[in-house]
Design a protein around this motif. Structure first.
Motif, PDB file in Angstrom:
ATOM      1  N   LEU A 159       5.676   5.117  -5.570  1.00 24.81           N
ATOM      2  CA  LEU A 159       7.102   4.808  -5.611  1.00 24.81           C
ATOM      3  C   LEU A 159       7.343   3.513  -6.381  1.00 24.81           C
ATOM      4  O   LEU A 159       6.499   2.626  -6.400  1.00 24.81           O
ATOM      5  CB  LEU A 159       7.649   4.671  -4.192  1.00 24.81           C
ATOM      6  N   GLN A 160       8.523   3.432  -6.951  1.00 29.89           N
ATOM      7  CA  GLN A 160       8.944   2.238  -7.682  1.00 29.89           C
ATOM      8  C   GLN A 160      10.416   1.993  -7.371  1.00 29.89           C
ATOM      9  O   GLN A 160      11.146   2.938  -7.110  1.00 29.89           O
ATOM     10  CB  GLN A 160       8.768   2.433  -9.197  1.00 29.89           C
ATOM     11  N   PRO A 161      10.880   0.790  -7.443  1.00 34.72           N
ATOM     12  CA  PRO A 161      10.143  -0.460  -7.628  1.00 34.72           C
ATOM     13  C   PRO A 161       9.603  -0.958  -6.294  1.00 34.72           C
ATOM     14  O   PRO A 161      10.270  -0.863  -5.262  1.00 34.72           O
ATOM     15  CB  PRO A 161      11.196  -1.417  -8.174  1.00 34.72           C
ATOM     16  N   ALA A 162       8.416  -1.496  -6.318  1.00 33.55           N
ATOM     17  CA  ALA A 162       7.793  -2.046  -5.118  1.00 33.55           C
ATOM     18  C   ALA A 162       8.468  -3.369  -4.752  1.00 33.55           C
ATOM     19  O   ALA A 162       9.016  -4.046  -5.624  1.00 33.55           O
ATOM     20  CB  ALA A 162       6.302  -2.254  -5.367  1.00 33.55           C
ATOM     21  N   PRO A 163       8.446  -3.720  -3.492  1.00 36.05           N
ATOM     22  CA  PRO A 163       9.036  -4.999  -3.077  1.00 36.05           C
ATOM     23  C   PRO A 163       8.353  -6.179  -3.767  1.00 36.05           C
ATOM     24  O   PRO A 163       7.165  -6.139  -4.060  1.00 36.05           O
ATOM     25  CB  PRO A 163       8.772  -5.055  -1.569  1.00 36.05           C
ATOM     26  N   ASN A 164       9.125  -7.222  -3.983  1.00 39.02           N
ATOM     27  CA  ASN A 164       8.599  -8.434  -4.600  1.00 39.02           C
ATOM     28  C   ASN A 164       8.271  -9.436  -3.496  1.00 39.02           C
ATOM     29  O   ASN A 164       9.163  -9.972  -2.856  1.00 39.02           O
ATOM     30  CB  ASN A 164       9.630  -9.028  -5.566  1.00 39.02           C
ATOM     31  N   PHE A 165       6.988  -9.656  -3.294  1.00 39.79           N
ATOM     32  CA  PHE A 165       6.558 -10.608  -2.285  1.00 39.79           C
ATOM     33  C   PHE A 165       6.205 -11.966  -2.884  1.00 39.79           C
ATOM     34  O   PHE A 165       5.662 -12.819  -2.201  1.00 39.79           O
ATOM     35  CB  PHE A 165       5.365 -10.053  -1.499  1.00 39.79           C
ATOM     36  N   ASP A 166       6.509 -12.147  -4.149  1.00 33.89           N
ATOM     37  CA  ASP A 166       6.206 -13.418  -4.809  1.00 33.89           C
ATOM     38  C   ASP A 166       7.395 -14.374  -4.802  1.00 33.89           C
ATOM     39  O   ASP A 166       7.255 -15.524  -5.186  1.00 33.89           O
ATOM     40  CB  ASP A 166       5.760 -13.172  -6.258  1.00 33.89           C
ATOM     41  N   GLY A 167       8.545 -13.906  -4.376  1.00 30.06           N
ATOM     42  CA  GLY A 167       9.747 -14.738  -4.404  1.00 30.06           C
ATOM     43  C   GLY A 167       9.955 -15.533  -3.135  1.00 30.06           C
ATOM     44  O   GLY A 167       9.220 -15.386  -2.150  1.00 30.06           O
ATOM     45  N   HIS A 168      10.978 -16.348  -3.159  1.00 26.90           N
ATOM     46  CA  HIS A 168      11.294 -17.182  -2.003  1.00 26.90           C
ATOM     47  C   HIS A 168      11.793 -16.355  -0.819  1.00 26.90           C
ATOM     48  O   HIS A 168      11.713 -16.790   0.324  1.00 26.90           O
ATOM     49  CB  HIS A 168      12.297 -18.273  -2.377  1.00 26.90           C
ATOM     50  N   GLU A 204      15.748  -4.377   4.525  1.00 28.94           N
ATOM     51  CA  GLU A 204      15.990  -3.704   3.242  1.00 28.94           C
ATOM     52  C   GLU A 204      14.683  -3.245   2.599  1.00 28.94           C
ATOM     53  O   GLU A 204      14.622  -2.148   2.040  1.00 28.94           O
ATOM     54  CB  GLU A 204      16.732  -4.628   2.276  1.00 28.94           C
ATOM     55  N   GLN A 205      13.641  -4.050   2.688  1.00 26.17           N
ATOM     56  CA  GLN A 205      12.361  -3.663   2.096  1.00 26.17           C
ATOM     57  C   GLN A 205      11.824  -2.405   2.770  1.00 26.17           C
ATOM     58  O   GLN A 205      11.322  -1.496   2.109  1.00 26.17           O
ATOM     59  CB  GLN A 205      11.330  -4.799   2.198  1.00 26.17           C
ATOM     60  N   LEU A 206      11.947  -2.340   4.078  1.00 22.86           N
ATOM     61  CA  LEU A 206      11.466  -1.171   4.821  1.00 22.86           C
ATOM     62  C   LEU A 206      12.340   0.048   4.549  1.00 22.86           C
ATOM     63  O   LEU A 206      11.836   1.150   4.331  1.00 22.86           O
ATOM     64  CB  LEU A 206      11.407  -1.493   6.312  1.00 22.86           C
ATOM     65  N   PHE A 207      13.658  -0.127   4.565  1.00 24.26           N
ATOM     66  CA  PHE A 207      14.560   0.994   4.312  1.00 24.26           C
ATOM     67  C   PHE A 207      14.475   1.474   2.868  1.00 24.26           C
ATOM     68  O   PHE A 207      14.636   2.660   2.597  1.00 24.26           O
ATOM     69  CB  PHE A 207      15.998   0.626   4.655  1.00 24.26           C
ATOM     70  N   ASN A 208      14.242   0.562   1.938  1.00 23.24           N
ATOM     71  CA  ASN A 208      14.124   0.948   0.530  1.00 23.24           C
ATOM     72  C   ASN A 208      12.942   1.879   0.309  1.00 23.24           C
ATOM     73  O   ASN A 208      13.002   2.759  -0.549  1.00 23.24           O
ATOM     74  CB  ASN A 208      14.006  -0.280  -0.375  1.00 23.24           C
ATOM     75  N   PHE A 209      11.875   1.703   1.072  1.00 23.03           N
ATOM     76  CA  PHE A 209      10.732   2.617   0.960  1.00 23.03           C
ATOM     77  C   PHE A 209      11.168   4.038   1.295  1.00 23.03           C
ATOM     78  O   PHE A 209      10.883   4.976   0.555  1.00 23.03           O
ATOM     79  CB  PHE A 209       9.582   2.193   1.880  1.00 23.03           C
ATOM     80  N   ALA A 264      13.419   5.432  -1.399  1.00 19.19           N
ATOM     81  CA  ALA A 264      12.666   5.804  -2.602  1.00 19.19           C
ATOM     82  C   ALA A 264      11.870   7.090  -2.366  1.00 19.19           C
ATOM     83  O   ALA A 264      11.786   7.947  -3.249  1.00 19.19           O
ATOM     84  CB  ALA A 264      11.733   4.670  -3.006  1.00 19.19           C
ATOM     85  N   LEU A 265      11.322   7.243  -1.178  1.00 15.90           N
ATOM     86  CA  LEU A 265      10.581   8.455  -0.847  1.00 15.90           C
ATOM     87  C   LEU A 265      11.510   9.669  -0.835  1.00 15.90           C
ATOM     88  O   LEU A 265      11.179  10.728  -1.366  1.00 15.90           O
ATOM     89  CB  LEU A 265       9.915   8.278   0.524  1.00 15.90           C
ATOM     90  N   GLN A 266      12.702   9.507  -0.261  1.00 16.06           N
ATOM     91  CA  GLN A 266      13.673  10.594  -0.240  1.00 16.06           C
ATOM     92  C   GLN A 266      14.124  10.938  -1.648  1.00 16.06           C
ATOM     93  O   GLN A 266      14.284  12.114  -1.998  1.00 16.06           O
ATOM     94  CB  GLN A 266      14.883  10.223   0.617  1.00 16.06           C
ATOM     95  N   ALA A 267      14.356   9.930  -2.472  1.00 18.16           N
ATOM     96  CA  ALA A 267      14.793  10.172  -3.851  1.00 18.16           C
ATOM     97  C   ALA A 267      13.716  10.928  -4.635  1.00 18.16           C
ATOM     98  O   ALA A 267      14.030  11.827  -5.422  1.00 18.16           O
ATOM     99  CB  ALA A 267      15.125   8.855  -4.549  1.00 18.16           C
ATOM    100  N   ALA A 271       0.833  -1.207   0.000  1.00 20.91           N
ATOM    101  CA  ALA A 271       0.000   0.000   0.000  1.00 20.91           C
ATOM    102  C   ALA A 271       0.868   1.258   0.000  1.00 20.91           C
ATOM    103  O   ALA A 271       0.574   2.222  -0.713  1.00 20.91           O
ATOM    104  CB  ALA A 271      -0.927  -0.002   1.215  1.00 20.91           C
ATOM    105  N   ALA A 272       1.933   1.260   0.781  1.00 27.36           N
ATOM    106  CA  ALA A 272       2.806   2.436   0.878  1.00 27.36           C
ATOM    107  C   ALA A 272       3.393   2.792  -0.479  1.00 27.36           C
ATOM    108  O   ALA A 272       3.408   3.967  -0.881  1.00 27.36           O
ATOM    109  CB  ALA A 272       3.917   2.194   1.897  1.00 27.36           C
ATOM    110  N   TYR A 273       3.892   1.805  -1.192  1.00 28.82           N
ATOM    111  CA  TYR A 273       4.470   2.081  -2.511  1.00 28.82           C
ATOM    112  C   TYR A 273       3.421   2.639  -3.463  1.00 28.82           C
ATOM    113  O   TYR A 273       3.711   3.530  -4.259  1.00 28.82           O
ATOM    114  CB  TYR A 273       5.130   0.822  -3.091  1.00 28.82           C
TER     115      TYR A 273
END
Length: 176
Positions: free
Chosen positions: A109-118, A161-166, A169-172, A102-104
């Motif tokens: 923001l892009q790229p959103a985290p991938n929750f489909d992977g292992h 990393e997923q949380l920090f990447n948000f 991306a927001l800062q960028a 939802a946040a992304y």
């Protein structure tokens, strides 16, 4: 008469809370890392502290999303909207995933985290293991084997990393 805070004031408060909570949670993790060892008690404490950091960040993100959701309503799924409105209906793993998705979307923001992977499948074990550590029923619940330990450290890294990447991306996007 009490004035109702504006959305900007509420968003500022949500970010202030995020930064203040981040400082405390990072200090806890950094202090723990300074005493790193291979002992079982250190591993248990690491999982507890890392899970607190992950949960705290996810909660703060959800609060930011709640304000954003009221102001801008890009299309988000029904479950994402439900978790933004109230996190009580979901377990922690669902809250992290749905909140980040939802946040992304809400902050575009892009790229959103991938929750489909292992990685996501494995990372969910961090909070499950923390639950066992906080509510043990047998001594086995408190043990973290060498193999599981290596995997849990990778899982914590992926989640953080997923949380920090948000935030990055927001800062960028906004240059802050």
């Amino acid at each position: 008469m009490k004035t109702i805070p504006t959305p900007q004031e509420r968003m500022d408060a949500a970010f202030d809370n995020y930064f203040a909570l981040s400082d405390v949670l990072r200090e806890d993790l950094l202090a723990l890392l300074e005493t790193e060892s291979d002992s079982q008690h250190w591993r248990r404490n690491y999982v507890r502290v890392a899970a607190s950091l992950i949960e705290g960040y996810a909660h703060c993100l959800r609060e930011m999303c709640a304000v954003s959701f009221e102001c801008v309503a890009p299309e988000i799924s029904e479950k994402e909207a439900k978790v933004v409105r109230s996190e009580r209906s979901f377990n922690m793993n669902e809250r992290i995933k749905l909140t980040l998705r939802a946040a992304y979307k809400l902050f575009e923001l892009q790229p959103a985290p991938n929750f489909d992977g292992h990685e996501w499948e494995r990372a969910q074990r961090v909070l499950e293991r923390r639950h066992l550590l906080m509510h043990p029923k047998t001594p086995t619940d408190l043990e973290i084997s060498n193999e599981l330990w290596l995997e849990l450290r990778d899982d914590v890294t992926w989640l953080v990393e997923q949380l920090f990447n948000f935030v990055a991306a927001l800062q960028a996007k906004h240059g802050r």
